[in-house]
Design an enzyme around this catalytic site. Structure first.
Site, PDB file in Angstrom:
ATOM      1  N   GLY A   6       5.942  21.170  44.457  1.00  0.00           N
ATOM      2  CA  GLY A   6       6.191  22.167  45.504  1.00  0.00           C
ATOM      3  C   GLY A   6       7.625  22.140  46.033  1.00  0.00           C
ATOM      4  N   PHE A  87       2.494  14.915  49.638  1.00  0.00           N
ATOM      5  CA  PHE A  87       2.837  16.295  49.992  1.00  0.00           C
ATOM      6  C   PHE A  87       1.683  17.262  49.764  1.00  0.00           C
ATOM      7  N   SER A 131       3.529  17.677  60.425  1.00  0.00           N
ATOM      8  CA  SER A 131       4.213  18.909  60.822  1.00  0.00           C
ATOM      9  C   SER A 131       4.421  18.966  62.332  1.00  0.00           C
ATOM     10  N   TYR A 155      -4.786  24.571  60.377  1.00  0.00           N
ATOM     11  CA  TYR A 155      -3.808  23.832  59.573  1.00  0.00           C
ATOM     12  C   TYR A 155      -3.270  22.635  60.361  1.00  0.00           C
ATOM     13  N   LYS A 159      -3.575  18.352  59.848  1.00  0.00           N
ATOM     14  CA  LYS A 159      -2.439  17.410  59.793  1.00  0.00           C
ATOM     15  C   LYS A 159      -2.647  16.289  60.816  1.00  0.00           C
ATOM     16  N   TYR A 184       7.729  17.440  60.084  1.00  0.00           N
ATOM     17  CA  TYR A 184       8.818  18.339  59.712  1.00  0.00           C
ATOM     18  C   TYR A 184       8.934  19.471  60.711  1.00  0.00           C
ATOM     19  N   PHE A 185      10.177  19.863  60.943  1.00  0.00           N
ATOM     20  CA  PHE A 185      10.407  21.088  61.712  1.00  0.00           C
ATOM     21  C   PHE A 185      10.482  22.238  60.693  1.00  0.00           C
ATOM     22  N   ASN A 205       4.907  34.196  54.929  1.00  0.00           N
ATOM     23  CA  ASN A 205       4.622  34.181  56.378  1.00  0.00           C
ATOM     24  C   ASN A 205       5.833  33.666  57.144  1.00  0.00           C
ATOM     25  N   ASN A 206       6.601  32.804  56.475  1.00  0.00           N
ATOM     26  CA  ASN A 206       7.721  32.168  57.169  1.00  0.00           C
ATOM     27  C   ASN A 206       8.959  33.054  57.112  1.00  0.00           C
ATOM     28  N   ARG A 300       3.689  37.376  67.379  1.00  0.00           N
ATOM     29  CA  ARG A 300       2.661  36.954  66.420  1.00  0.00           C
ATOM     30  C   ARG A 300       1.675  36.034  67.152  1.00  0.00           C
ATOM     31  N   ASP A 303       2.057  32.054  68.005  1.00  0.00           N
ATOM     32  CA  ASP A 303       3.454  31.615  67.961  1.00  0.00           C
ATOM     33  C   ASP A 303       3.838  30.833  69.220  1.00  0.00           C
TER      34      ASP A 303
HETATM   35  P1  NAD Z   1       4.234  23.587  48.770  1.00  0.00           P
HETATM   36  O1  NAD Z   1       3.017  24.439  48.841  1.00  0.00           O
HETATM   37  O2  NAD Z   1       5.426  24.115  48.093  1.00  0.00           O
HETATM   38  O3  NAD Z   1       3.853  22.170  48.112  1.00  0.00           O
HETATM   39  C1  NAD Z   1       2.561  21.616  48.204  1.00  0.00           C
HETATM   40  C2  NAD Z   1       2.142  21.212  46.814  1.00  0.00           C
HETATM   41  O4  NAD Z   1       0.807  20.717  46.881  1.00  0.00           O
HETATM   42  C3  NAD Z   1       2.141  22.394  45.839  1.00  0.00           C
HETATM   43  O5  NAD Z   1       2.849  22.033  44.681  1.00  0.00           O
HETATM   44  C4  NAD Z   1       0.674  22.622  45.557  1.00  0.00           C
HETATM   45  O6  NAD Z   1       0.457  23.131  44.251  1.00  0.00           O
HETATM   46  C5  NAD Z   1       0.090  21.239  45.758  1.00  0.00           C
HETATM   47  N1  NAD Z   1      -1.330  21.236  46.086  1.00  0.00           N
HETATM   48  C6  NAD Z   1      -1.990  22.039  46.947  1.00  0.00           C
HETATM   49  N2  NAD Z   1      -3.299  21.729  46.958  1.00  0.00           N
HETATM   50  C7  NAD Z   1      -3.463  20.707  46.076  1.00  0.00           C
HETATM   51  C8  NAD Z   1      -4.579  19.945  45.665  1.00  0.00           C
HETATM   52  N3  NAD Z   1      -5.810  20.198  46.126  1.00  0.00           N
HETATM   53  N4  NAD Z   1      -4.389  18.959  44.768  1.00  0.00           N
HETATM   54  C9  NAD Z   1      -3.148  18.697  44.262  1.00  0.00           C
HETATM   55  N5  NAD Z   1      -2.072  19.408  44.603  1.00  0.00           N
HETATM   56  C10 NAD Z   1      -2.220  20.387  45.516  1.00  0.00           C
HETATM   57  O7  NAD Z   1       4.580  23.145  50.255  1.00  0.00           O
HETATM   58  P2  NAD Z   1       5.840  22.387  50.818  1.00  0.00           P
HETATM   59  O8  NAD Z   1       6.579  23.339  51.684  1.00  0.00           O
HETATM   60  O9  NAD Z   1       6.541  21.661  49.755  1.00  0.00           O
HETATM   61  O10 NAD Z   1       5.113  21.361  51.789  1.00  0.00           O
HETATM   62  C11 NAD Z   1       4.741  20.061  51.367  1.00  0.00           C
HETATM   63  C12 NAD Z   1       3.907  19.415  52.455  1.00  0.00           C
HETATM   64  O11 NAD Z   1       4.643  19.426  53.672  1.00  0.00           O
HETATM   65  C13 NAD Z   1       2.597  20.125  52.741  1.00  0.00           C
HETATM   66  O12 NAD Z   1       1.610  19.139  52.971  1.00  0.00           O
HETATM   67  C14 NAD Z   1       2.867  20.909  54.004  1.00  0.00           C
HETATM   68  O13 NAD Z   1       1.720  21.084  54.776  1.00  0.00           O
HETATM   69  C15 NAD Z   1       3.875  20.006  54.714  1.00  0.00           C
HETATM   70  N6  NAD Z   1       4.756  20.748  55.621  1.00  0.00           N
HETATM   71  C16 NAD Z   1       5.508  21.774  55.136  1.00  0.00           C
HETATM   72  C17 NAD Z   1       6.319  22.492  56.021  1.00  0.00           C
HETATM   73  C18 NAD Z   1       7.154  23.649  55.536  1.00  0.00           C
HETATM   74  O14 NAD Z   1       7.651  24.398  56.371  1.00  0.00           O
HETATM   75  N7  NAD Z   1       7.365  23.833  54.247  1.00  0.00           N
HETATM   76  C19 NAD Z   1       6.360  22.152  57.380  1.00  0.00           C
HETATM   77  C20 NAD Z   1       5.586  21.078  57.817  1.00  0.00           C
HETATM   78  C21 NAD Z   1       4.792  20.378  56.930  1.00  0.00           C
HETATM   79  C1  UD1 Z   2       5.102  28.323  60.950  1.00  0.00           C
HETATM   80  C2  UD1 Z   2       3.736  27.900  61.366  1.00  0.00           C
HETATM   81  C3  UD1 Z   2       3.735  26.376  61.445  1.00  0.00           C
HETATM   82  C4  UD1 Z   2       4.124  25.768  60.082  1.00  0.00           C
HETATM   83  C5  UD1 Z   2       5.487  26.328  59.683  1.00  0.00           C
HETATM   84  C6  UD1 Z   2       5.903  25.878  58.301  1.00  0.00           C
HETATM   85  C7  UD1 Z   2       2.803  29.749  62.702  1.00  0.00           C
HETATM   86  C8  UD1 Z   2       2.421  30.190  64.061  1.00  0.00           C
HETATM   87  N1  UD1 Z   2       3.396  28.518  62.635  1.00  0.00           N
HETATM   88  O1  UD1 Z   2       6.005  27.803  61.887  1.00  0.00           O
HETATM   89  O2  UD1 Z   2       2.473  25.899  61.808  1.00  0.00           O
HETATM   90  O3  UD1 Z   2       4.216  24.363  60.167  1.00  0.00           O
HETATM   91  O4  UD1 Z   2       5.442  27.759  59.693  1.00  0.00           O
HETATM   92  O5  UD1 Z   2       5.047  26.376  57.324  1.00  0.00           O
HETATM   93  O6  UD1 Z   2       2.592  30.421  61.711  1.00  0.00           O
HETATM   94  N2  UD1 Z   2       9.374  35.177  62.633  1.00  0.00           N
HETATM   95  C9  UD1 Z   2       9.726  36.507  62.715  1.00  0.00           C
HETATM   96  N3  UD1 Z   2       9.406  37.322  61.665  1.00  0.00           N
HETATM   97  C10 UD1 Z   2       8.766  36.860  60.541  1.00  0.00           C
HETATM   98  C11 UD1 Z   2       8.419  35.489  60.486  1.00  0.00           C
HETATM   99  C12 UD1 Z   2       8.724  34.680  61.551  1.00  0.00           C
HETATM  100  O7  UD1 Z   2      10.289  36.963  63.695  1.00  0.00           O
HETATM  101  O8  UD1 Z   2       8.495  37.639  59.621  1.00  0.00           O
HETATM  102  C13 UD1 Z   2       9.780  34.276  63.761  1.00  0.00           C
HETATM  103  C14 UD1 Z   2       8.623  33.535  64.397  1.00  0.00           C
HETATM  104  O9  UD1 Z   2       8.106  34.267  65.468  1.00  0.00           O
HETATM  105  C15 UD1 Z   2       9.337  32.240  64.845  1.00  0.00           C
HETATM  106  C16 UD1 Z   2      10.421  32.014  63.793  1.00  0.00           C
HETATM  107  O10 UD1 Z   2      10.622  33.285  63.187  1.00  0.00           O
HETATM  108  O11 UD1 Z   2       9.961  32.421  66.082  1.00  0.00           O
HETATM  109  C17 UD1 Z   2      10.040  31.007  62.717  1.00  0.00           C
HETATM  110  O12 UD1 Z   2       8.780  31.401  62.142  1.00  0.00           O
HETATM  111  P1  UD1 Z   2       8.194  30.687  60.836  1.00  0.00           P
HETATM  112  O13 UD1 Z   2       9.206  30.639  59.781  1.00  0.00           O
HETATM  113  O14 UD1 Z   2       6.890  31.346  60.518  1.00  0.00           O
HETATM  114  O15 UD1 Z   2       7.966  29.182  61.286  1.00  0.00           O
HETATM  115  P2  UD1 Z   2       7.140  28.600  62.537  1.00  0.00           P
HETATM  116  O16 UD1 Z   2       6.587  29.654  63.384  1.00  0.00           O
HETATM  117  O17 UD1 Z   2       7.987  27.600  63.213  1.00  0.00           O
END
Ligand code: NAD
Ligand code: UD1
Length: 344
Positions: A6, A87, A131, A155, A159, A184-185, A205-206, A300, A303
């Site tokens: 990932g 992860f 997270s 979600y 965690k 993580y932020f 979504n992000n 949203r 949020d």
């Molecule tokens: P990602 O989806 O890119 O990576 C997660 C990986 O886990 C993927 O490769 C997916 O195929 C694998 N996976 C999912 N379900 C599985 C299963 N049942 N068995 C084996 N593999 C499986 O996500 P990421 O952004 O790299 O995030 C990694 C970790 O960090 C996750 O646990 C996520 O919740 C956490 N996290 C991510 C963020 C973020 O913003 N990206 C923020 C906070 C926490």
């Molecule tokens: C979101 C998740 C959080 C998760 C994180 C990483 C929600 C409520 N929170 O965080 O649990 O750990 O992603 O996967 O979903 N925004 C827009 N337009 C968009 C998308 C986002 O304005 O299309 C704004 C949001 O309101 C926020 C900021 O951008 O203020 C960041 O959003 P996002 O990237 O989704 O991250 P988080 O909300 O921090």
């Protein structure tokens, strides 16, 4: 490493290969692509001819036999797994509300399988991907690891549950377990080569991948979720961190755990810098010289206005400090998008 294919795991693989560490990845590739790991190796071998090939197993953490097999195999080969970066998991807040059973199953049952197996094979060092979403409303103050915990979606609850489970394990066996819960932020950006990056399935979504797709012309405009929050410019404020800085934080956490006495530690991985949605959009436009159309829409659901790390513990304990700027995050993320318009 579970979930190593990932976004974050693949970037960590680069840091690990630089150190000549051997990596075994278990990933179902449900949200990633095996090509990420092929490219990781291509990037790594350029500067380090001794980089070890990554051992990749396609498998699901809900299947305990698949995990068991990896541990027993590593022992047979005389090279037992020493530590795990965990992860693997599902990470969409929206999906977790729609499908809580799936999220609890993967994130919690999958983690239980992993921990049972680690326990069985006496591997008791783990770095867990937690997270910042587990924190509650912060009244525009930096979040410290001891700040109020109150996840408001399934979600986040999964965690927190894994963090609690790790706490109980450590309590039962405090002389053995070495555990880091990394909270993580907002990781964004990509490797500067443009070869690996974030590839969300479906509509992101992000915000960051969404901005990249608006810049690429895939979506017409960005929707900004509210401009009447109690923040500096009314839009949501976050702590964006370059994914490579986040990856380095993992290596530093492993180093710390292996050098210190057994313990459990919770650490925020963020930069401590506040960036509003408008600031992010403006920076992206400026450094990439590209126009991002946007419109302000309603907030949203779920949020939070402000989510920024107090990262002083990570800096103090890990001897780590994020160094990459928001400009670099925007440049690197856009390069990845431009070079890979259809993902991997
Ligand atoms: P990602 O989806 O890119 O990576 C997660 C990986 O886990 C993927 O490769 C997916 O195929 C694998 N996976 C999912 N379900 C599985 C299963 N049942 N068995 C084996 N593999 C499986 O996500 P990421 O952004 O790299 O995030 C990694 C970790 O960090 C996750 O646990 C996520 O919740 C956490 N996290 C991510 C963020 C973020 O913003 N990206 C923020 C906070 C926490
Ligand atoms: C979101 C998740 C959080 C998760 C994180 C990483 C929600 C409520 N929170 O965080 O649990 O750990 O992603 O996967 O979903 N925004 C827009 N337009 C968009 C998308 C986002 O304005 O299309 C704004 C949001 O309101 C926020 C900021 O951008 O203020 C960041 O959003 P996002 O990237 O989704 O991250 P988080 O909300 O921090």
């Amino acid at each position: 490493m579970t979930g190593g294919g990932g976004f974050i795991g693949s970037h960590l693989c680069i840091s690990l290969l630089k150190k000549n560490l051997e990596i075994i990845v278990l990933d179902s590739f449900i949200n990633s692509n095996k090509k990420s790991l092929k490219r990781v190796y291509e990037i790594s071998i350029v500067n380090n001819k001794n980089a070890l090939p990554i051992k990749i197993t396609k498998g699901d953490i809900r299947n305990i036999e698949e995990i068991d097999c990896l541990f027993s195999q590593s022992i047979k080969e005389g090279n037992p797994i020493e530590a795990v970066f965990h992860f693997a998991g599902l990470k969409s807040v929206r999906e977790s509300i729609l499908n809580p059973l799936e999220y609890w199953d993967v994130n919690v049952n999958g983690s239980i399988n992993l921990l049972k197996t680690m326990d069985k094979y006496h591997c008791k060092t783990i770095v867990f991907s937690s997270s910042a979403t587990i924190y509650g409303l912060s009244k525009n103050c930096l979040l410290h690891e001891d700040s109020a915990i109150n996840p408001n979606n399934p979600y986040g609850k999964t965690k927190l549950t894994v963090e609690n489970l790790l706490y109980d394990l450590h309590k039962k066996n405090p002389d053995k377990w070495r555990i880091a819960n990394l909270r993580y932020f907002n990781p964004i950006g990509a490797h500067p080569s443009g070869l690996i990056g974030e590839e969300p399935k479906g509509v992101p979504n992000n915000i960051f991948p969404y901005i990249c797709k608006v810049a690429a012309g895939i979506y017409k405009e960005l929707k900004i979720y509210g401009d009447d929050w109690q923040t500096k410019d009314g839009t949501g404020v976050r702590d964006y961190i370059h994914v490579l800085d986040l990856a380095d934080g993992h290596l530093a956490a492993l180093d710390y755990l292996l050098k210190s006495k057994p313990q459990i530690i919770n650490l925020n991985l963020g930069t401590g810098k506040e960036t509003s949605v408008l600031e992010l959009v403006n920076t992206f436009q400026k450094v990439n010289n590209i126009f991002i159309p946007y419109k302000i829409t309603k907030k949203r659901v779920g949020d939070l206005p402000y989510l920024v790390a107090n990262n002083s513990n990570a800096i103090k304990y890990l001897n780590w400090c994020p160094t990459r700027s928001l400009n670099e995050m925007c440049e690197d993320g856009w390069r990845w998008q431009m070079l890979n318009p259809n993902g991997y």
